[in-house]
Design a protein around this motif. Structure first.
Motif, PDB file in Angstrom:
ATOM      1  N   ALA A 152       0.013  37.073  18.905  1.00  0.00           N
ATOM      2  CA  ALA A 152       0.423  35.663  18.949  1.00  0.00           C
ATOM      3  C   ALA A 152       1.148  35.243  17.675  1.00  0.00           C
ATOM      4  CB  ALA A 152      -0.799  34.777  19.174  1.00  0.00           C
ATOM      5  N   SER A 153       1.671  36.211  16.913  1.00  0.00           N
ATOM      6  CA  SER A 153       2.296  35.876  15.628  1.00  0.00           C
ATOM      7  C   SER A 153       3.589  35.076  15.778  1.00  0.00           C
ATOM      8  CB  SER A 153       2.550  37.139  14.800  1.00  0.00           C
ATOM      9  OG  SER A 153       3.430  38.009  15.493  1.00  0.00           O
ATOM     10  N   GLY A 154       4.164  35.021  16.985  1.00  0.00           N
ATOM     11  CA  GLY A 154       5.350  34.203  17.217  1.00  0.00           C
ATOM     12  C   GLY A 154       5.037  32.736  17.452  1.00  0.00           C
ATOM     13  N   SER A 155       3.761  32.384  17.474  1.00  0.00           N
ATOM     14  CA  SER A 155       3.357  30.993  17.690  1.00  0.00           C
ATOM     15  C   SER A 155       3.632  30.162  16.440  1.00  0.00           C
ATOM     16  CB  SER A 155       1.871  30.927  18.039  1.00  0.00           C
ATOM     17  OG  SER A 155       1.615  31.664  19.211  1.00  0.00           O
ATOM     18  N   THR A 156       3.965  28.887  16.646  1.00  0.00           N
ATOM     19  CA  THR A 156       4.281  28.020  15.511  1.00  0.00           C
ATOM     20  C   THR A 156       3.555  26.684  15.636  1.00  0.00           C
ATOM     21  OG1 THR A 156       6.236  27.134  16.622  1.00  0.00           O
ATOM     22  CG2 THR A 156       6.577  29.031  15.172  1.00  0.00           C
ATOM     23  N   THR A 157       3.366  26.057  14.482  1.00  0.00           N
ATOM     24  CA  THR A 157       2.757  24.726  14.413  1.00  0.00           C
ATOM     25  C   THR A 157       3.673  23.814  13.603  1.00  0.00           C
ATOM     26  OG1 THR A 157       1.557  25.204  12.375  1.00  0.00           O
ATOM     27  CG2 THR A 157       0.418  25.725  14.446  1.00  0.00           C
ATOM     28  N   PRO A 158       3.501  22.499  13.715  1.00  0.00           N
ATOM     29  CA  PRO A 158       4.363  21.583  12.950  1.00  0.00           C
ATOM     30  C   PRO A 158       4.307  21.808  11.438  1.00  0.00           C
ATOM     31  CG  PRO A 158       3.221  20.367  14.667  1.00  0.00           C
ATOM     32  CD  PRO A 158       2.637  21.761  14.657  1.00  0.00           C
ATOM     33  N   SER A 159       3.125  22.093  10.893  1.00  0.00           N
ATOM     34  CA  SER A 159       3.008  22.263   9.446  1.00  0.00           C
ATOM     35  C   SER A 159       3.364  23.665   8.982  1.00  0.00           C
ATOM     36  CB  SER A 159       1.577  21.936   8.986  1.00  0.00           C
ATOM     37  OG  SER A 159       0.694  22.981   9.375  1.00  0.00           O
ATOM     38  N   GLY A 160       3.444  24.605   9.922  1.00  0.00           N
ATOM     39  CA  GLY A 160       3.690  25.999   9.554  1.00  0.00           C
ATOM     40  C   GLY A 160       2.418  26.755   9.219  1.00  0.00           C
ATOM     41  N   LYS A 161       1.305  26.053   9.137  1.00  0.00           N
ATOM     42  CA  LYS A 161       0.006  26.690   8.885  1.00  0.00           C
ATOM     43  C   LYS A 161      -0.646  26.941  10.235  1.00  0.00           C
ATOM     44  CE  LYS A 161      -0.353  24.453   4.490  1.00  0.00           C
ATOM     45  NZ  LYS A 161      -0.668  23.212   3.854  1.00  0.00           N
ATOM     46  N   VAL A 162      -1.045  28.197  10.482  1.00  0.00           N
ATOM     47  CA  VAL A 162      -1.559  28.565  11.800  1.00  0.00           C
ATOM     48  C   VAL A 162      -2.919  29.243  11.666  1.00  0.00           C
ATOM     49  CG1 VAL A 162      -1.105  29.853  13.917  1.00  0.00           C
ATOM     50  CG2 VAL A 162       0.809  28.983  12.592  1.00  0.00           C
ATOM     51  N   ASN A 163      -3.885  28.759  12.434  1.00  0.00           N
ATOM     52  CA  ASN A 163      -5.165  29.439  12.613  1.00  0.00           C
ATOM     53  C   ASN A 163      -5.230  29.899  14.057  1.00  0.00           C
ATOM     54  OD1 ASN A 163      -5.825  28.784   9.984  1.00  0.00           O
ATOM     55  ND2 ASN A 163      -7.246  27.162  10.536  1.00  0.00           N
ATOM     56  N   TYR A 164      -5.838  31.063  14.281  1.00  0.00           N
ATOM     57  CA  TYR A 164      -5.917  31.655  15.618  1.00  0.00           C
ATOM     58  C   TYR A 164      -7.373  31.748  16.046  1.00  0.00           C
ATOM     59  CZ  TYR A 164      -1.284  33.218  14.217  1.00  0.00           C
ATOM     60  OH  TYR A 164       0.008  33.261  13.776  1.00  0.00           O
ATOM     61  N   LYS A 165      -7.605  31.546  17.333  1.00  0.00           N
ATOM     62  CA  LYS A 165      -8.946  31.712  17.891  1.00  0.00           C
ATOM     63  C   LYS A 165      -8.790  32.356  19.273  1.00  0.00           C
ATOM     64  CE  LYS A 165     -13.133  29.269  19.206  1.00  0.00           C
ATOM     65  NZ  LYS A 165     -13.720  27.950  19.434  1.00  0.00           N
ATOM     66  N   TRP A 166      -9.152  33.634  19.373  1.00  0.00           N
ATOM     67  CA  TRP A 166      -9.128  34.353  20.643  1.00  0.00           C
ATOM     68  C   TRP A 166     -10.524  34.304  21.240  1.00  0.00           C
ATOM     69  CZ3 TRP A 166      -4.718  36.435  22.685  1.00  0.00           C
ATOM     70  CH2 TRP A 166      -3.624  36.598  21.826  1.00  0.00           C
ATOM     71  N   GLU A 167     -10.610  34.028  22.542  1.00  0.00           N
ATOM     72  CA  GLU A 167     -11.903  33.955  23.217  1.00  0.00           C
ATOM     73  C   GLU A 167     -11.883  34.807  24.481  1.00  0.00           C
ATOM     74  OE1 GLU A 167     -13.494  29.793  23.469  1.00  0.00           O
ATOM     75  OE2 GLU A 167     -11.426  29.376  22.845  1.00  0.00           O
ATOM     76  N   THR A 168     -12.979  35.500  24.743  1.00  0.00           N
ATOM     77  CA  THR A 168     -13.130  36.222  25.994  1.00  0.00           C
ATOM     78  C   THR A 168     -13.439  35.205  27.072  1.00  0.00           C
ATOM     79  OG1 THR A 168     -14.017  38.121  24.832  1.00  0.00           O
ATOM     80  CG2 THR A 168     -14.401  38.024  27.194  1.00  0.00           C
ATOM     81  N   ALA A 169     -12.618  35.163  28.101  1.00  0.00           N
ATOM     82  CA  ALA A 169     -12.858  34.229  29.196  1.00  0.00           C
ATOM     83  C   ALA A 169     -13.609  34.927  30.329  1.00  0.00           C
ATOM     84  CB  ALA A 169     -11.544  33.647  29.701  1.00  0.00           C
ATOM     85  N   SER A 170     -13.099  36.051  30.795  1.00  0.00           N
ATOM     86  CA  SER A 170     -13.819  36.867  31.779  1.00  0.00           C
ATOM     87  C   SER A 170     -13.065  38.160  31.980  1.00  0.00           C
ATOM     88  CB  SER A 170     -13.954  36.136  33.122  1.00  0.00           C
ATOM     89  OG  SER A 170     -12.780  36.275  33.887  1.00  0.00           O
ATOM     90  N   GLY A 171     -13.663  39.056  32.735  1.00  0.00           N
ATOM     91  CA  GLY A 171     -12.931  40.241  33.121  1.00  0.00           C
ATOM     92  C   GLY A 171     -13.407  41.555  32.555  1.00  0.00           C
ATOM     93  N   GLY A 172     -14.559  41.635  31.944  1.00  0.00           N
ATOM     94  CA  GLY A 172     -15.102  42.922  31.532  1.00  0.00           C
ATOM     95  C   GLY A 172     -14.313  43.627  30.443  1.00  0.00           C
ATOM     96  N   PHE A 173     -13.878  42.915  29.429  1.00  0.00           N
ATOM     97  CA  PHE A 173     -13.223  43.545  28.291  1.00  0.00           C
ATOM     98  C   PHE A 173     -13.767  42.937  27.017  1.00  0.00           C
ATOM     99  CE2 PHE A 173     -10.698  39.771  28.643  1.00  0.00           C
ATOM    100  CZ  PHE A 173     -10.241  39.513  27.370  1.00  0.00           C
ATOM    101  N   GLY A 174     -13.525  43.610  25.911  1.00  0.00           N
ATOM    102  CA  GLY A 174     -14.010  43.105  24.643  1.00  0.00           C
ATOM    103  C   GLY A 174     -12.966  43.255  23.565  1.00  0.00           C
ATOM    104  N   PHE A 175     -13.161  42.523  22.491  1.00  0.00           N
ATOM    105  CA  PHE A 175     -12.263  42.600  21.349  1.00  0.00           C
ATOM    106  C   PHE A 175     -12.748  43.683  20.399  1.00  0.00           C
ATOM    107  CE2 PHE A 175     -11.840  38.141  22.704  1.00  0.00           C
ATOM    108  CZ  PHE A 175     -10.471  38.107  22.905  1.00  0.00           C
ATOM    109  N   ILE A 176     -11.813  44.408  19.813  1.00  0.00           N
ATOM    110  CA  ILE A 176     -12.127  45.385  18.779  1.00  0.00           C
ATOM    111  C   ILE A 176     -11.594  44.792  17.484  1.00  0.00           C
ATOM    112  CG2 ILE A 176     -11.699  47.729  17.945  1.00  0.00           C
ATOM    113  CD1 ILE A 176     -11.225  48.507  20.906  1.00  0.00           C
ATOM    114  N   GLY A 177     -12.485  44.348  16.621  1.00  0.00           N
ATOM    115  CA  GLY A 177     -12.063  43.739  15.366  1.00  0.00           C
ATOM    116  C   GLY A 177     -12.133  42.222  15.425  1.00  0.00           C
TER     117      GLY A 177
END
Length: 147
Positions: free
Chosen positions: A78-103
């Motif tokens: 999601a590094s192509g995402s932008t905000t008005p201030s240029g400061k970006v925080n990211y929050k990825w969440e598992t919604a469903s589907g039997g997968f997990g995040f590594i890291g």
């Protein structure tokens, strides 16, 4: 090599209101589009200059595959995402589907891996946060994993 799909979502977090002409906070110009309009004051019947502030949008841009092989690692970016201030925080969440995040899930890029070798339609949610303007926008990301 698998061609990645790019999901581009432009957030519509709009706040429209008028304020009296006066000094603006430093972040107002960063977080809002500001223009002056001549508006009728109904109580006095006179036209007065008013500042109109419209909140700027967050733009979500995610590179990810359309499909993937179950049990293999896949990168969502999601590094192509932008905000008005240029400061970006990211929050990825598992919604469903039997997968997990590594890291970590608070970075622009995350690695996911499905748990189900038989295939799954996995979806997650990315939230892009502008900490200076105190706004956020989310989007659901779907990927079909085949056995």
């Amino acid at each position: 090599m698998k061609i990645l799909n790019r999901s581009i979502i432009s957030g519509t977090a709009i706040a429209l209101f008028s304020v009296s002409v006066g000094a603006l906070a430093a972040s107002d110009e960063t977080c809002y589009t500001i223009k002056t309009e001549n508006r009728l004051n109904e109580s006095t019947g006179r036209y007065e200059n008013k500042l109109i502030k419209t909140r700027k949008n967050i733009h979500i841009d995610v590179n990810r595959p359309d499909i993937g092989k179950a049990g293999t690692e896949t990168t969502y970016d999601a590094s192509g995402s932008t905000t008005p201030s240029g400061k970006v925080n990211y929050k990825w969440e598992t919604a469903s589907g039997g997968f997990g995040f590594i890291g970590p899930t608070d970075q622009a890029q995350v690695i996911v891996k499905t748990d189900d070798a038989s295939g799954v339609n996995a979806y997650t949610r990315i939230t892009i946060i502008d900490p200076e303007c105190k706004i956020a926008n989310s989007s659901r990301i779907d990927v079909n994993y085949y056995p």
